[in-house]
Design a protein around this motif. Structure first.
Motif, PDB file in Angstrom:
ATOM      1  N   PHE A  33       5.959  14.319 -15.489  1.00  0.00           N
ATOM      2  CA  PHE A  33       5.583  15.653 -15.955  1.00  0.00           C
ATOM      3  C   PHE A  33       4.822  16.403 -14.862  1.00  0.00           C
ATOM      4  CE2 PHE A  33       2.506  18.469 -18.051  1.00  0.00           C
ATOM      5  CZ  PHE A  33       3.372  19.273 -18.760  1.00  0.00           C
ATOM      6  N   ASN A  34       3.906  15.699 -14.202  1.00  0.00           N
ATOM      7  CA  ASN A  34       3.121  16.302 -13.132  1.00  0.00           C
ATOM      8  C   ASN A  34       2.864  15.229 -12.084  1.00  0.00           C
ATOM      9  OD1 ASN A  34       1.210  17.487 -11.429  1.00  0.00           O
ATOM     10  ND2 ASN A  34       0.172  18.545 -13.093  1.00  0.00           N
ATOM     11  N   ILE A  35       3.457  15.397 -10.909  1.00  0.00           N
ATOM     12  CA  ILE A  35       3.341  14.394  -9.847  1.00  0.00           C
ATOM     13  C   ILE A  35       1.979  14.440  -9.154  1.00  0.00           C
ATOM     14  CG2 ILE A  35       4.282  15.773  -7.944  1.00  0.00           C
ATOM     15  CD1 ILE A  35       5.936  13.196  -7.248  1.00  0.00           C
ATOM     16  N   ASN A  36       1.244  15.506  -9.372  1.00  0.00           N
ATOM     17  CA  ASN A  36      -0.076  15.648  -8.759  1.00  0.00           C
ATOM     18  C   ASN A  36      -1.035  16.252  -9.787  1.00  0.00           C
ATOM     19  OD1 ASN A  36      -1.961  15.441  -6.735  1.00  0.00           O
ATOM     20  ND2 ASN A  36      -1.364  17.324  -5.737  1.00  0.00           N
ATOM     21  N   ALA A  37      -1.274  15.496 -10.842  1.00  0.00           N
ATOM     22  CA  ALA A  37      -2.096  15.974 -11.963  1.00  0.00           C
ATOM     23  C   ALA A  37      -3.562  16.138 -11.545  1.00  0.00           C
ATOM     24  CB  ALA A  37      -1.994  14.997 -13.126  1.00  0.00           C
ATOM     25  N   PRO A  38      -4.262  17.028 -12.251  1.00  0.00           N
ATOM     26  CA  PRO A  38      -5.694  17.204 -11.968  1.00  0.00           C
ATOM     27  C   PRO A  38      -6.495  15.947 -12.323  1.00  0.00           C
ATOM     28  CG  PRO A  38      -4.845  18.964 -13.385  1.00  0.00           C
ATOM     29  CD  PRO A  38      -3.788  17.929 -13.285  1.00  0.00           C
ATOM     30  N   ARG A  39      -7.633  15.826 -11.693  1.00  0.00           N
ATOM     31  CA  ARG A  39      -8.560  14.730 -12.007  1.00  0.00           C
ATOM     32  C   ARG A  39      -8.969  14.829 -13.477  1.00  0.00           C
ATOM     33  NH1 ARG A  39     -11.664  12.230  -8.294  1.00  0.00           N
ATOM     34  NH2 ARG A  39     -11.135  12.605  -6.142  1.00  0.00           N
ATOM     35  N   PRO A  40      -9.338  13.706 -14.093  1.00  0.00           N
ATOM     36  CA  PRO A  40      -9.774  13.740 -15.493  1.00  0.00           C
ATOM     37  C   PRO A  40     -10.954  14.677 -15.744  1.00  0.00           C
ATOM     38  CG  PRO A  40      -9.328  11.497 -14.821  1.00  0.00           C
ATOM     39  CD  PRO A  40      -9.228  12.341 -13.577  1.00  0.00           C
ATOM     40  N   ASN A  63       0.813  -1.214   0.000  1.00  0.00           N
ATOM     41  CA  ASN A  63       0.000   0.000   0.000  1.00  0.00           C
ATOM     42  C   ASN A  63       0.848   1.266   0.000  1.00  0.00           C
ATOM     43  OD1 ASN A  63      -2.477  -1.434   0.020  1.00  0.00           O
ATOM     44  ND2 ASN A  63      -2.174  -1.838   2.176  1.00  0.00           N
ATOM     45  N   PHE A  64       0.607   2.138   0.960  1.00  0.00           N
ATOM     46  CA  PHE A  64       1.297   3.425   1.004  1.00  0.00           C
ATOM     47  C   PHE A  64       2.761   3.303   1.423  1.00  0.00           C
ATOM     48  CE2 PHE A  64      -3.196   4.526   1.434  1.00  0.00           C
ATOM     49  CZ  PHE A  64      -3.307   5.394   0.366  1.00  0.00           C
ATOM     50  N   GLU A  65       3.164   2.113   1.825  1.00  0.00           N
ATOM     51  CA  GLU A  65       4.563   1.871   2.179  1.00  0.00           C
ATOM     52  C   GLU A  65       5.331   1.223   1.024  1.00  0.00           C
ATOM     53  OE1 GLU A  65       5.962   3.069   4.969  1.00  0.00           O
ATOM     54  OE2 GLU A  65       3.982   3.957   5.288  1.00  0.00           O
ATOM     55  N   SER A  66       4.680   1.025  -0.116  1.00  0.00           N
ATOM     56  CA  SER A  66       5.356   0.440  -1.276  1.00  0.00           C
ATOM     57  C   SER A  66       6.376   1.444  -1.820  1.00  0.00           C
ATOM     58  CB  SER A  66       4.345   0.081  -2.365  1.00  0.00           C
ATOM     59  OG  SER A  66       3.803   1.263  -2.920  1.00  0.00           O
ATOM     60  N   MET A  67       7.382   0.940  -2.507  1.00  0.00           N
ATOM     61  CA  MET A  67       8.394   1.824  -3.087  1.00  0.00           C
ATOM     62  C   MET A  67       7.761   2.821  -4.055  1.00  0.00           C
ATOM     63  SD  MET A  67      11.210   1.214  -1.619  1.00  0.00           S
ATOM     64  CE  MET A  67      12.306   2.146  -2.655  1.00  0.00           C
ATOM     65  N   PHE A  68       6.759   2.370  -4.821  1.00  0.00           N
ATOM     66  CA  PHE A  68       6.071   3.251  -5.763  1.00  0.00           C
ATOM     67  C   PHE A  68       5.423   4.420  -5.028  1.00  0.00           C
ATOM     68  CE2 PHE A  68       2.458   4.631  -8.275  1.00  0.00           C
ATOM     69  CZ  PHE A  68       2.998   4.743  -9.549  1.00  0.00           C
ATOM     70  N   ALA A  69       4.656   4.107  -3.987  1.00  0.00           N
ATOM     71  CA  ALA A  69       3.957   5.151  -3.236  1.00  0.00           C
ATOM     72  C   ALA A  69       4.938   6.091  -2.543  1.00  0.00           C
ATOM     73  CB  ALA A  69       3.016   4.520  -2.213  1.00  0.00           C
ATOM     74  N   ILE A 126       2.789   9.337  -2.570  1.00  0.00           N
ATOM     75  CA  ILE A 126       1.340   9.109  -2.600  1.00  0.00           C
ATOM     76  C   ILE A 126       0.882   8.781  -1.190  1.00  0.00           C
ATOM     77  CG2 ILE A 126      -0.498   7.619  -3.485  1.00  0.00           C
ATOM     78  CD1 ILE A 126       1.283   7.216  -5.994  1.00  0.00           C
ATOM     79  N   ASN A 127      -0.002   9.614  -0.666  1.00  0.00           N
ATOM     80  CA  ASN A 127      -0.518   9.382   0.680  1.00  0.00           C
ATOM     81  C   ASN A 127      -2.043   9.351   0.720  1.00  0.00           C
ATOM     82  OD1 ASN A 127      -1.073  12.075   0.378  1.00  0.00           O
ATOM     83  ND2 ASN A 127       0.567  12.764   1.716  1.00  0.00           N
TER      84      ASN A 127
END
Length: 79
Positions: A57-64, A30-36, A41-42
């Motif tokens: 490009f954007n680590i916190n992109a807007p919602r679709p 989950n949130f402890e994964s290397m990816f997160a 990602i929290n």
């Protein structure tokens, strides 16, 4: 990417939406994964935009559903 705690439920869901296994991944830590941790990602959902070279490009992109996403995509595709 999925943060499901139960991998059986995750597998059932990807079958339900007919998503091939190789196109979806479960992050068992989950949130402890290397990816997160790498992408900080929290909370979910979380949207990232990554260019064709694999650079974030954007680590916190807007919602679709947000109009700002189109601006981000236009900028991303122009590069």
């Amino acid at each position: 990417m999925s943060f499901d705690k139960d991998s059986a439920l995750w597998l059932q869901k990807i079958k339900t939406i007919d998503l091939p296994k190789g196109n979806s991944y479960i992050l068992v830590k989950n949130f402890e994964s290397m990816f997160a941790l790498y992408f900080k990602i929290n909370s979910i959902p979380r949207y990232l935009l990554i260019d064709r070279n694999g650079k974030v490009f954007n680590i916190n992109a807007p919602r679709p559903s947000k109009p700002e996403l189109k601006k981000n995509l236009d900028k991303l595709l122009a590069n």
